[in-house]
Design a protein around this motif. Structure first.
Motif, PDB file in Angstrom:
ATOM      1  N   VAL A  20      26.283  38.115  33.114  1.00 10.31           N
ATOM      2  CA  VAL A  20      27.606  38.913  32.697  1.00 10.31           C
ATOM      3  C   VAL A  20      28.958  38.523  33.050  1.00 10.31           C
ATOM      4  O   VAL A  20      29.810  38.125  32.140  1.00 10.31           O
ATOM      5  N   GLY A  21      28.939  38.364  34.350  1.00  9.14           N
ATOM      6  CA  GLY A  21      30.342  37.703  34.919  1.00  9.14           C
ATOM      7  C   GLY A  21      30.787  36.360  34.375  1.00  9.14           C
ATOM      8  O   GLY A  21      31.890  36.079  34.094  1.00  9.14           O
ATOM      9  N   LYS A  22      29.692  35.554  34.082  1.00  4.08           N
ATOM     10  CA  LYS A  22      29.906  34.157  33.548  1.00  4.08           C
ATOM     11  C   LYS A  22      29.973  34.168  32.113  1.00  4.08           C
ATOM     12  O   LYS A  22      31.035  33.375  31.684  1.00  4.08           O
ATOM     13  N   TYR A  23      29.273  34.741  31.361  1.00  2.51           N
ATOM     14  CA  TYR A  23      29.162  34.755  30.003  1.00  2.51           C
ATOM     15  C   TYR A  23      29.926  36.066  29.173  1.00  2.51           C
ATOM     16  O   TYR A  23      30.080  35.872  28.109  1.00  2.51           O
ATOM     17  N   GLY A  24      30.057  36.842  29.807  1.00  2.00           N
ATOM     18  CA  GLY A  24      30.518  38.302  29.386  1.00  2.00           C
ATOM     19  C   GLY A  24      29.321  39.102  28.626  1.00  2.00           C
ATOM     20  O   GLY A  24      28.376  38.477  28.323  1.00  2.00           O
ATOM     21  N   THR A  25      29.708  39.927  27.933  1.00  2.00           N
ATOM     22  CA  THR A  25      28.693  40.670  27.121  1.00  2.00           C
ATOM     23  C   THR A  25      28.557  39.802  25.880  1.00  2.00           C
ATOM     24  O   THR A  25      29.331  39.012  25.332  1.00  2.00           O
ATOM     25  N   MET A  26      27.300  39.640  25.480  1.00  2.00           N
ATOM     26  CA  MET A  26      26.954  38.890  24.480  1.00  2.00           C
ATOM     27  C   MET A  26      26.827  39.760  22.839  1.00  2.00           C
ATOM     28  O   MET A  26      26.712  41.046  22.964  1.00  2.00           O
ATOM     29  N   ILE A  27      27.380  38.936  21.904  1.00  2.00           N
ATOM     30  CA  ILE A  27      27.401  39.500  20.537  1.00  2.00           C
ATOM     31  C   ILE A  27      26.093  39.539  20.021  1.00  2.00           C
ATOM     32  O   ILE A  27      25.405  38.510  19.868  1.00  2.00           O
ATOM     33  N   PRO A  28      25.397  40.495  19.272  1.00  2.00           N
ATOM     34  CA  PRO A  28      24.172  40.296  18.662  1.00  2.00           C
ATOM     35  C   PRO A  28      24.442  39.420  17.819  1.00  2.00           C
ATOM     36  O   PRO A  28      25.458  39.193  16.818  1.00  2.00           O
ATOM     37  N   HIS A 102      37.233  39.614  32.103  1.00  2.00           N
ATOM     38  CA  HIS A 102      35.825  40.569  31.940  1.00  2.00           C
ATOM     39  C   HIS A 102      35.315  41.301  33.236  1.00  2.00           C
ATOM     40  O   HIS A 102      35.448  42.437  33.558  1.00  2.00           O
ATOM     41  N   SER A 103      35.225  40.239  34.297  1.00  2.00           N
ATOM     42  CA  SER A 103      34.887  40.727  35.514  1.00  2.00           C
ATOM     43  C   SER A 103      36.063  40.759  36.498  1.00  2.00           C
ATOM     44  O   SER A 103      35.695  41.401  37.829  1.00  2.00           O
ATOM     45  N   LYS A 104      37.218  40.913  36.045  1.00  2.00           N
ATOM     46  CA  LYS A 104      38.195  40.813  37.135  1.00  2.00           C
ATOM     47  C   LYS A 104      38.745  42.153  37.139  1.00  2.00           C
ATOM     48  O   LYS A 104      39.638  42.576  38.064  1.00  2.00           O
ATOM     49  N   VAL A 105      38.915  42.950  36.015  1.00  2.00           N
ATOM     50  CA  VAL A 105      39.669  44.074  35.970  1.00  2.00           C
ATOM     51  C   VAL A 105      38.624  45.340  35.352  1.00  2.00           C
ATOM     52  O   VAL A 105      37.658  45.292  34.814  1.00  2.00           O
ATOM     53  N   GLU A 141      49.906  42.231  41.846  1.00  2.00           N
ATOM     54  CA  GLU A 141      50.879  42.627  42.815  1.00  2.00           C
ATOM     55  C   GLU A 141      51.563  43.955  42.528  1.00  2.00           C
ATOM     56  O   GLU A 141      51.727  44.954  43.289  1.00  2.00           O
ATOM     57  N   SER A 142      51.838  44.292  41.165  1.00  2.00           N
ATOM     58  CA  SER A 142      52.569  45.345  40.710  1.00  2.00           C
ATOM     59  C   SER A 142      51.552  46.598  40.348  1.00  2.00           C
ATOM     60  O   SER A 142      51.897  47.795  40.599  1.00  2.00           O
ATOM     61  N   LYS A 143      50.523  46.163  39.851  1.00  2.52           N
ATOM     62  CA  LYS A 143      49.363  47.234  39.315  1.00  2.52           C
ATOM     63  C   LYS A 143      48.090  46.996  39.871  1.00  2.52           C
ATOM     64  O   LYS A 143      47.042  46.798  39.105  1.00  2.52           O
ATOM     65  N   SER A 144      47.843  46.825  41.061  1.00  2.00           N
ATOM     66  CA  SER A 144      46.578  46.492  41.689  1.00  2.00           C
ATOM     67  C   SER A 144      45.284  47.418  41.470  1.00  2.00           C
ATOM     68  O   SER A 144      44.271  47.117  41.389  1.00  2.00           O
ATOM     69  N   PHE A 145      45.720  48.589  40.961  1.00  2.00           N
ATOM     70  CA  PHE A 145      44.686  49.439  40.754  1.00  2.00           C
ATOM     71  C   PHE A 145      43.789  49.118  39.311  1.00  2.00           C
ATOM     72  O   PHE A 145      42.890  49.604  39.109  1.00  2.00           O
ATOM     73  N   LEU A 146      44.635  48.170  38.598  1.00  2.00           N
ATOM     74  CA  LEU A 146      43.763  47.721  37.496  1.00  2.00           C
ATOM     75  C   LEU A 146      42.551  46.803  37.569  1.00  2.00           C
ATOM     76  O   LEU A 146      41.774  46.565  36.976  1.00  2.00           O
ATOM     77  N   PHE A 147      42.631  46.161  38.926  1.00  2.00           N
ATOM     78  CA  PHE A 147      41.755  44.998  39.115  1.00  2.00           C
ATOM     79  C   PHE A 147      40.565  45.356  39.868  1.00  2.00           C
ATOM     80  O   PHE A 147      40.707  46.412  40.708  1.00  2.00           O
ATOM     81  N   VAL A 148      39.595  44.869  39.671  1.00  2.00           N
ATOM     82  CA  VAL A 148      38.395  45.026  40.644  1.00  2.00           C
ATOM     83  C   VAL A 148      38.587  44.657  41.972  1.00  2.00           C
ATOM     84  O   VAL A 148      38.735  43.127  41.941  1.00  2.00           O
ATOM     85  N   PRO A 149      38.175  45.291  42.751  1.00  2.00           N
ATOM     86  CA  PRO A 149      38.222  44.638  44.185  1.00  2.00           C
ATOM     87  C   PRO A 149      37.383  43.692  44.419  1.00  2.00           C
ATOM     88  O   PRO A 149      36.341  43.719  43.968  1.00  2.00           O
ATOM     89  N   GLU A 150      37.638  42.606  45.333  1.00  3.87           N
ATOM     90  CA  GLU A 150      36.909  41.630  45.737  1.00  3.87           C
ATOM     91  C   GLU A 150      35.607  42.229  46.544  1.00  3.87           C
ATOM     92  O   GLU A 150      36.167  42.830  47.410  1.00  3.87           O
ATOM     93  N   LYS A 151      34.301  41.732  46.451  1.00  6.22           N
ATOM     94  CA  LYS A 151      33.376  42.508  47.320  1.00  6.22           C
ATOM     95  C   LYS A 151      33.229  41.895  48.617  1.00  6.22           C
ATOM     96  O   LYS A 151      33.793  40.525  48.823  1.00  6.22           O
ATOM     97  N   GLN A 152      33.276  42.759  49.666  1.00 10.48           N
ATOM     98  CA  GLN A 152      33.248  42.314  51.129  1.00 10.48           C
ATOM     99  C   GLN A 152      32.326  42.546  51.788  1.00 10.48           C
ATOM    100  O   GLN A 152      31.830  44.029  51.475  1.00 10.48           O
ATOM    101  N   PRO A 153      31.869  42.057  52.672  1.00 10.06           N
ATOM    102  CA  PRO A 153      30.781  42.540  53.522  1.00 10.06           C
ATOM    103  C   PRO A 153      31.092  43.934  54.300  1.00 10.06           C
ATOM    104  O   PRO A 153      32.253  43.853  54.758  1.00 10.06           O
ATOM    105  N   PRO A 154      30.148  44.913  54.284  1.00 13.35           N
ATOM    106  CA  PRO A 154      30.343  46.204  54.965  1.00 13.35           C
ATOM    107  C   PRO A 154      30.712  46.352  56.275  1.00 13.35           C
ATOM    108  O   PRO A 154      30.136  45.283  57.010  1.00 13.35           O
TER     109      PRO A 154
END
Length: 196
Positions: A20-28, A102-105, A141-154
């Protein structure tokens, strides 16, 4: 096709996210065929109208009112064609933006609305080639809440148990403390034994 559909087909969650991250959601396929058929139908209609106008123009030579009507129809046809091409270009731009975001926000439509599309360039295959990354950095930088945070190891913060990272260096237990106190007194005093 959504991530849940891919998982139901037997892919692991990580594999489904990667697809899904590479190709996005697919259209039927049915929806794709429907849109493709509508596009072809409209293109055929435009060609038919142009042919009809040309035939009508040839037949109407010498009649000024009819010539004016034909000229007006030709202008309307050109305007409709220009609008159609602009609409098609906008649809390609929106689709390319949504796939890129798609997978960034969190909300693709919201962020796509904040992007200045006039500075973005697309390649022939419909992918964003230039202008998006700079705008995304500014938005992040101005609206960081719109973006999906990068995955970090716990990481775990807090108390380190004895025998942990420092291998118990400098740590002591209750028994060691009592032995130390008894050694400092010089002899074992049984009257102050806390274990009796």
């Amino acid at each position: 096709m959504k991530k849940e559909d891919l998982i139901a087909m037997g892919l692991s969650e990580e594999q489904a996210e990667a697809v899904v991250g590479k190709y996005g959601t697919m259209i039927p396929k049915e929806r794709f065929d429907e849109v493709n058929k509508a596009k072809k139908t409209l293109e055929e209609q435009v060609k038919t109208h142009e042919t009809q106008l040309k035939d009508l123009q040839d037949k109407a030579k010498g009649n000024d009112d009819l010539q004016k009507t034909i000229t007006d129809l030709q202008l309307a046809n050109e305007t409709a064609k220009t609008e159609y091409e602009q609409q098609l270009k906008n649809e390609r731009m929106n689709a390319a933006l949504k796939l890129s975001l798609h997978s960034k926000v969190h909300d693709v439509d919201l962020v796509a609305g904040l992007i200045d599309k006039t500075t973005i360039e697309l390649s022939e295959d419909g992918k964003v080639t230039k202008g998006l990354e700079e705008q995304l950095k500014t938005l992040q930088e101005s609206k960081s809440f719109l973006f999906v945070p990068e995955k970090q190891p716990p990481t775990f913060k807090g108390w380190n148990p004895a025998g942990g990272a420092d291998n118990g260096a400098g740590a002591s237990d209750i028994g060691s403390n009592f032995a130390k106190m008894a050694n400092e007194k010089g002899a074992s005093d049984t009257t102050n034994n806390p274990w009796d």
